[in-house]
Scaffold this active site. Structure first.
Site: not given
Ligand code: B1M
Length: 221
Positions: A104, A106, A157
């Site tokens: 992963d 992200h 993940s």
């Molecule tokens: Co990706 N991606 N992405 N992506 N991406 C998602 C996760 C996805 C839901 C988008 C969608 O389809 N709507 C989807 C996953 C679907 C699934 O698994 N069913 C997805 C996909 C499919 C992919 C790829 C597979 C796409 C592809 O290549 N075809 C690929 C994956 C590659 C890989 O990982 N092997 C990919 C790639 C990418 C980018 C590189 C373009 C980019 C990431 C850049 C980066 O992180 N450096 C990206 C992005 C930006 C997203 C979305 C749009 C936004 C994620 C984000 O940063 N959110 C995302 C959509 C979504 O999440 N709904 C998506 C903002 C961030 C602050 O939120 O990380 O959730 P989040 O963190 C929150 C809480 O979750 C929590 O605290 C934070 C806020 O306070 N939290 C924790 C998180 N970790 C924590 C740990 C803790 C405590 C709290 O304690 C240990």
């Protein structure tokens, strides 16, 4: 557009030009709304990322544009970070080894967790992305961690996290470090019912960075 909505649009459009002056204005209490850096992140920037995720999920946005949005988000957080309240950032409250799990990439959420915990007195060893459990365990040992934190956004993940907990069981290390899990694909029920049932130690779910912060104290104790 008001500056908050403009920032939201910048994330959605992946537009970095003029980002810093908008962030300055958003924090400005005389000429702007005087928002705190955390409010800017939580209210506006994350709202923009939410829209990006929805559009990407619906096939309305292509990956390179998502990447651009992520870059703008990262640049904004990096710009805001020095402006955050660090009055409690003396360290020494406990140490967490933090990683995005194997497979992963992200890391925006994980890095926010790092910032919030660090600013509130915890020592964070941030291992980065795609971390296999063997490396996480090695780092937790090396740094004498109190807690292991794993982040992951892919549905895949959530399975890796389960395997990681089973690995800790198998190595007899489940009791050594409580585990904090977070990331958009997890649910509270999955962590606190399913995973907690199979893990021989303590595992907790944090919906966001602030819940992660609140959980640190009981986990470190
Ligand atoms: Co990706 N991606 N992405 N992506 N991406 C998602 C996760 C996805 C839901 C988008 C969608 O389809 N709507 C989807 C996953 C679907 C699934 O698994 N069913 C997805 C996909 C499919 C992919 C790829 C597979 C796409 C592809 O290549 N075809 C690929 C994956 C590659 C890989 O990982 N092997 C990919 C790639 C990418 C980018 C590189 C373009 C980019 C990431 C850049 C980066 O992180 N450096 C990206 C992005 C930006 C997203 C979305 C749009 C936004 C994620 C984000 O940063 N959110 C995302 C959509 C979504 O999440 N709904 C998506 C903002 C961030 C602050 O939120 O990380 O959730 P989040 O963190 C929150 C809480 O979750 C929590 O605290 C934070 C806020 O306070 N939290 C924790 C998180 N970790 C924590 C740990 C803790 C405590 C709290 O304690 C240990």
């Amino acid at each position: 557009l008001p500056v908050g909505e403009r920032l939201e649009r910048r994330i959605i459009d992946g537009e970095a030009k003029g980002l810093e002056s908008d962030l300055d204005l958003a924090m400005d209490a005389e000429n702007g709304p005087g928002l705190s850096p955390l409010d800017i992140i939580n209210v506006h920037l994350l709202e923009g990322m939410k829209v990006v995720g929805e559009r990407f999920g619906a096939g309305e946005m292509q990956l390179p544009f998502v990447l651009q949005s992520a870059e703008v988000m990262k640049a904004a957080v990096a710009y805001l970070e020095p402006h955050m309240d660090k009055s409690a950032a003396s360290g020494g409250k406990g140490r967490i080894v933090l990683a995005t799990v194997r497979g992963d990439v992200h890391d925006i959420g994980k890095n926010l967790v790092d910032i919030i915990l660090t600013n509130n007195g915890y020592d964070v060893v941030n291992l980065g992305i795609k971390q296999p459990i063997t490396d996480i365990i090695a780092a937790a040992e090396e740094h004498n961690a109190d807690v292991i934190g794993m982040s992951g956004l892919l549905v895949k993940s959530t399975v890796v996290m389960k395997e990681n907990l089973l690995e800790l069981n198998q190595r007899g290390l489940a009791g050594r470090w409580p585990v904090l899990l977070g990331g958009a694909a997890l649910t509270r029920a999955y962590v606190e019912d399913d995973l907690a049932d199979l893990f021989e130690g303590t595992v907790r779910y944090a919906r966001d960075a602030f819940e992660g912060l609140a959980l640190m104290e009981p986990l470190v104790k």
